[in-house]
Design an enzyme around this catalytic site. Sequence first.
Site, mmCIF file in Angstrom:
data_model
loop_
_atom_site.group_PDB
_atom_site.id
_atom_site.type_symbol
_atom_site.label_atom_id
_atom_site.label_comp_id
_atom_site.label_asym_id
_atom_site.label_seq_id
_atom_site.Cartn_x
_atom_site.Cartn_y
_atom_site.Cartn_z
ATOM 1 N N GLU A 49 -3.945 4.103 -8.275
ATOM 2 C CA GLU A 49 -5.183 4.753 -7.849
ATOM 3 C C GLU A 49 -5.189 6.192 -8.344
ATOM 4 O O GLU A 49 -4.201 6.914 -8.205
ATOM 5 C CB GLU A 49 -5.335 4.731 -6.317
ATOM 6 C CG GLU A 49 -6.644 5.395 -5.919
ATOM 7 C CD GLU A 49 -6.893 5.473 -4.426
ATOM 8 O OE1 GLU A 49 -6.237 4.772 -3.642
ATOM 9 O OE2 GLU A 49 -7.769 6.283 -4.056
ATOM 10 N N HIS B 168 0.832 -1.200 0.000
ATOM 11 C CA HIS B 168 0.000 0.000 0.000
ATOM 12 C C HIS B 168 0.870 1.255 0.000
ATOM 13 O O HIS B 168 1.711 1.430 0.875
ATOM 14 C CB HIS B 168 -0.891 -0.015 1.260
ATOM 15 C CG HIS B 168 -1.879 1.105 1.315
ATOM 16 N ND1 HIS B 168 -2.037 1.892 2.428
ATOM 17 C CD2 HIS B 168 -2.759 1.572 0.393
ATOM 18 C CE1 HIS B 168 -2.991 2.781 2.200
ATOM 19 N NE2 HIS B 168 -3.447 2.610 0.978
ATOM 20 N N GLU C 146 0.531 -0.587 -4.736
ATOM 21 C CA GLU C 146 -0.503 0.410 -4.996
ATOM 22 C C GLU C 146 0.096 1.777 -4.720
ATOM 23 O O GLU C 146 0.952 1.910 -3.837
ATOM 24 C CB GLU C 146 -1.697 0.170 -4.054
ATOM 25 C CG GLU C 146 -2.886 1.105 -4.230
ATOM 26 C CD GLU C 146 -2.910 2.341 -3.347
ATOM 27 O OE1 GLU C 146 -3.875 3.099 -3.427
ATOM 28 O OE2 GLU C 146 -1.947 2.561 -2.573
ATOM 29 N N HIS D 27 -1.062 11.391 -2.009
ATOM 30 C CA HIS D 27 -2.363 10.969 -1.464
ATOM 31 C C HIS D 27 -3.284 12.137 -1.133
ATOM 32 O O HIS D 27 -4.428 12.191 -1.571
ATOM 33 C CB HIS D 27 -2.142 10.115 -0.211
ATOM 34 C CG HIS D 27 -3.413 9.592 0.374
ATOM 35 N ND1 HIS D 27 -4.199 10.329 1.234
ATOM 36 C CD2 HIS D 27 -4.052 8.409 0.211
ATOM 37 C CE1 HIS D 27 -5.267 9.620 1.583
ATOM 38 N NE2 HIS D 27 -5.201 8.446 0.970
ATOM 39 N N ASP E 267 -1.018 6.329 -5.127
ATOM 40 C CA ASP E 267 -2.052 7.327 -5.432
ATOM 41 C C ASP E 267 -1.499 8.349 -6.420
ATOM 42 O O ASP E 267 -0.329 8.735 -6.322
ATOM 43 C CB ASP E 267 -2.475 8.049 -4.148
ATOM 44 C CG ASP E 267 -2.880 7.069 -3.071
ATOM 45 O OD1 ASP E 267 -3.890 6.384 -3.260
ATOM 46 O OD2 ASP E 267 -2.161 6.971 -2.056
#
Length: 257
Positions: free
Chosen positions: A123, A21, A48, A63, A50
Amino acid sequence: MGSDKTMSGKESALMPKVCGHRGAAGHAPENTLASIKKAASLGVRWVEFDTKLTADGVAVLFHDDDLGRTTDGAGLMAETSLADVRCLDAGSWFGEEFQGEGVPTLEDAIRELSALGLGANVEIKPSPGREEETARTVAEILADRWPDGVAPPMVSSFKEDVLATVRDTAPGLERALLAFEIPGDWRERLKRLGCVALHVQAKHLMETQVRAVRGEGFALRAFTVNDPTEAEKLLAWGVDGIVSDYPDRILAVAEST
Ligand code: G3P
Ligand code: MG
């Protein structure tokens, strides 16, 4: 991969059971190259992260809307030029050994993924009001500049308008809808957006939901799970993947499930 590649129905994604993450955010400053490298060093095969846009429209790994929590800057990412973003320290807040770690652009990250042989769940987390521009920019980069030899990315977002723009810009990119709780009309939403997967906050998941979503041919992944016992339970329910700040804790459990 080219943007003309189209997806036929529900394809199974290449995402493995364990995904770091924001890189490996428990071990290194989130959404930095150091965090991606750390994930690779732990044996993780996918991360993952952002993405959002700078003031001048460059996709970067970040993020929050605001710079304050994870950098030495202040103000909004959406109002900061790439030149100024390049001067930010995105590492010191996490630990002095990361001092000087920068905010990477999406293209920096893609180069790092390629060098490390990692796949990515990208993301899209747009700043308010920039949903379409962010989705289009990220989708075009992923469709046109993703290196051969790296597993095709999984694009995800909480924002359905973002996923619709990705679908229309680069239909060949696999997409996942993010949700804190599974909406009652999840089937219709996934079908409308052409998503292959639903990524859900673990604490709201129930076994019956996992089986229902998977039973219709969609992948179901859970975020953010840092407790291996919880991961073991979710994997036993049939969850396809776990997104974790401490992916090393989950890897051992995933191998035995
Ligand atoms: O993709 C799962 C997770 O990253 C979604 O929440 O806020 O950590 O980006 P957040
Ligand atoms: Mg995220």
